[in-house]
Motif scaffolding. Structure first.
Motif, PDB file in Angstrom:
ATOM      1  N   SER A   1       0.824  -1.199   0.000  1.00 42.61           N
ATOM      2  CA  SER A   1       0.000   0.000   0.000  1.00 42.61           C
ATOM      3  C   SER A   1       0.859   1.250   0.000  1.00 42.61           C
ATOM      4  N   LEU A   2       0.198   2.385  -0.254  1.00 43.57           N
ATOM      5  CA  LEU A   2       0.889   3.676  -0.195  1.00 43.57           C
ATOM      6  C   LEU A   2       1.459   3.905   1.192  1.00 43.57           C
TER       7      LEU A   2
ATOM      8  N   PHE B   1       4.212  -0.558 -10.366  1.00 45.56           N
ATOM      9  CA  PHE B   1       4.198  -1.980 -10.724  1.00 45.56           C
ATOM     10  C   PHE B   1       2.944  -2.647 -10.152  1.00 45.56           C
ATOM     11  N   LYS B   2       2.577  -2.267  -8.936  1.00 44.56           N
ATOM     12  CA  LYS B   2       1.370  -2.821  -8.309  1.00 44.56           C
ATOM     13  C   LYS B   2       0.139  -2.470  -9.147  1.00 44.56           C
TER      14      LYS B   2
ATOM     15  N   ILE C   1      -3.995  -4.421 -15.602  1.00 46.03           N
ATOM     16  CA  ILE C   1      -3.887  -4.632 -17.048  1.00 46.03           C
ATOM     17  C   ILE C   1      -4.399  -6.019 -17.418  1.00 46.03           C
ATOM     18  N   ALA C   2      -4.813  -6.173 -18.661  1.00 47.97           N
ATOM     19  CA  ALA C   2      -5.444  -7.418 -19.101  1.00 47.97           C
ATOM     20  C   ALA C   2      -4.433  -8.533 -19.378  1.00 47.97           C
TER      21      ALA C   2
ATOM     22  N   TYR D   1       4.861  -7.959 -13.435  1.00 51.54           N
ATOM     23  CA  TYR D   1       4.913  -6.750 -12.605  1.00 51.54           C
ATOM     24  C   TYR D   1       4.677  -7.035 -11.131  1.00 51.54           C
ATOM     25  N   ARG D   2       3.958  -8.101 -10.838  1.00 48.02           N
ATOM     26  CA  ARG D   2       3.811  -8.469  -9.423  1.00 48.02           C
ATOM     27  C   ARG D   2       5.159  -8.903  -8.852  1.00 48.02           C
TER      28      ARG D   2
END
Length: 198
Positions: A2-3, A129-130, A136-137, A145-146
């Motif tokens: 999280s932020l 990246f999160k 995205i599909a 990216y995870r």
């Protein structure tokens, strides 16, 4: 991730991820250069502060990891028959450096600032990246990216902890708050672009 975990004060404009997905080739090109610059930045720190053992020991594997990420992004570009092309101007990083760098002074203070700028860039990359991994599909890029998000979060902590190795933690926290405020202001004023990772 999280932020709050990353310490960032302002989230990415929600429009960015949709624009980025429509321009994923440009995002991958910019991302490749971001990874290359991350590796180069760590090498510069190692060279400049070679007398500081924790810098050398902590950042040497980070160089290898960032270069590995660069190679992985190149692979994603090749899958899509997209050439790497020229490096683009990184307005986000340029603004961070111009607004947060101070005149040459105490060597440890300079080291702290260099480390915290790197921490900020890693934290923002991690947040983006999160967003890509969740929105995205393309399932392959979601997974990609995870994995990178988790890695970048570790790098962000590395830089903060290194700063606290060489300066009092309270001083690092004070300076980090200043950096976060400036970064939030930069994020609030930058155009939302789908061809930049930051």
């Amino acid at each position: 991730m999280s932020l709050t975990t990353l310490g960032l004060e302002l989230p990415t404009d929600p429009r960015w991820v949709n624009i980025a997905e429509m321009n994923i080739g440009d995002i991958l090109i910019d991302h490749a250069y971001c990874e290359q610059k991350a590796a180069s930045s760590c090498i510069s720190l190692i060279v400049q502060y070679s007398d500081k053992e924790a810098i050398v020991e902590t950042l040497t594997p980070v160089v290898a990891e960032e270069w590995g990420h660069f190679q992985r992004v190149l692979k994603e570009l090749r899958k899509r028959n997209i050439p790497l092309g020229r490096q683009r101007k990184d307005e986000y990083v340029n603004q961070l450096r111009s607004r947060l760098r101070r005149p040459i002074g105490d060597r440890n203070e300079q080291l702290m600032d260099n480390l915290l700028i790197n921490a900020l860039i890693e934290a923002r990359s991690c947040e983006r990246f999160k967003l890509l991994s969740e929105n995205i599909a393309d399932e392959g890029l979601q997974k990609f990216y995870r994995e990178l998000m988790i890695s970048e979060a570790g790098h962000y902590r590395n830089f903060i902890e290194l700063a606290e190795t060489y300066l009092p933690a309270e001083r690092v926290r004070q300076r980090w708050k200043e950096f976060l405020a400036v970064e939030a202001d930069i994020m609030a004023t930058l155009d939302v672009r789908g061809d930049r990772m930051h």
